[in-house]
Write a protein that holds these residues in place. Structure first.
Motif, PDB file in Angstrom:
ATOM      1  N   ALA A  48      35.960 -19.741  13.467  1.00 41.35           N
ATOM      2  CA  ALA A  48      36.514 -18.442  13.071  1.00 41.35           C
ATOM      3  C   ALA A  48      35.594 -17.296  13.470  1.00 41.35           C
ATOM      4  N   ARG A  73      35.927 -17.102  17.192  1.00 41.03           N
ATOM      5  CA  ARG A  73      37.318 -17.189  17.645  1.00 41.03           C
ATOM      6  C   ARG A  73      37.461 -18.136  18.835  1.00 41.03           C
ATOM      7  N   GLU A 103      38.098 -22.510  20.022  1.00 44.05           N
ATOM      8  CA  GLU A 103      38.772 -23.748  19.667  1.00 44.05           C
ATOM      9  C   GLU A 103      37.752 -24.872  19.499  1.00 44.05           C
TER      10      GLU A 103
END
Length: 324
Positions: free
Chosen positions: A57, A60, A62
């Protein structure tokens, strides 16, 4: 290649996010927190606490990108992370992680490409108040501080001890949050010259993070402990953290409580000179060791007048003492 050559550390809730926004306004970029330098190598990052999970998070990215980043050295990690998170950014990057303050020398040692560090610090009364009310939001502030007093004291001193050996280093800048807010023009010049050779400009525009307003924090808010904590509790906090008096906001209080730090520093420097030890070194077995920090952390070794390197090798390591 995405170049990360600056780290930012400080007390949690102590101004690191505000400082990060100033750097962003002057051509730098970063995610919320990283924390990779708390690990011996990127592959061991999952063992260092919440930072591994926070990357997704905070930057940002994966899970696949995170796994790829951790599959190489620090160069590979930062390049993968920054390229994925900010593909269009062409300026410099920084790694902001408050905990770096508590292990500053080790973090700088682990990745030689890091050229400088900025450590933002804050008066202990403000840190105690902010952290305690965050931990115990449903009780009066003074009561929350009292309940968490021991843990907050240990944490504050741990961060101080872990960084203060570098207070005179050319590649480390210490920034008092109170002065950053009250003397912004001066500190925009100081920060800018330190990392780029020219003054920073003030930031404008809203932060992506809720805890930093459009124009930063005002001094009244920074010094809120003066109205929220009774004088007796404030004095108790200052007394408990008096070793860290260089971080006190008021010059009068720095002088009043400064004897403990002055005596410790004088003794440490004398012992380093006596045994011809630098502030930081690498032992024959590859261990990063900070004689200054070791003597500050372990008062019994300091008072006994021992050679810190010899003490660590002969007994400190066996006793579980930290080398830095």
């Amino acid at each position: 290649m995405s170049k990360v050559d600056l780290i930012i550390g400080g007390y949690e809730r102590g101004g690191t996010t505000l400082l990060s926004e100033i750097f962003r306004a002057n051509g730098f970029e970063s995610g919320f927190e990283c924390g990779v330098l708390l690990a011996d190598e990127p592959a061991k990052m999952p063992e260092t606490g919440p930072y591994w999970e926070m990357l997704l998070a905070g930057w940002r990215i994966e899970p696949e990108t995170r796994a790829e980043a951790a599959a190489g050295d620090f160069d590979h990690f930062y390049n993968t992370l920054c390229t994925a998170a900010f593909p269009d950014h062409t300026g410099r990057f920084f790694d902001k992680t408050p905990r770096y303050m508590a292990q500053l020398g080790l973090c700088l040692h682990r990745y030689s490409a890091i050229k400088s560090a900025v450590i933002i610090h804050r008066d202990p009364r403000a840190v105690f108040l902010s952290m305690a009310t965050r931990m115990l939001p449903n009780i009066p502030p003074a009561k929350a501080v009292t309940k968490k007093f021991k843990a907050l004291t240990e944490r504050y001193l741990d961060y101080f001890t872990g960084c203060i050996a570098h207070q005179d280093a050319e590649n480390v800048l210490f920034v008092p949050l109170e002065e950053l807010v009250s003397r912004e023009d001066v500190w925009m010049k100081t920060l800018g010259y330190f990392v780029t050779g020219k003054p920073f400009h003030k930031r404008d525009g809203r932060s992506r993070f809720d805890n930093v307003g459009k124009k930063g924090m005002d001094l009244e808010r920074i010094m809120g402990f003066e109205s929220q904590l009774p004088a007796s509790l404030q004095a108790e906090i200052l007394d408990a953290t008096r070793l860290a008096s260089p971080f006190f906001a008021d010059a009068t209080e720095r002088a009043r409580y400064g004897d403990t730090w002055a005596e410790a520093q004088h003794r440490i420097l004398a012992l380093l000179a006596k045994y011809e030890r630098p502030r930081s070194l690498v032992l024959e077995d590859g261990t990063f060791f900070e004689p200054f920090t070791y003597l500050l952390r372990y008062a019994d070794v300091r008072r006994a007048g021992r050679d810190p390197v010899e003490h660590y090798q002969k007994s400190g390591k066996r006793e579980g003492r930290l080398p830095h």
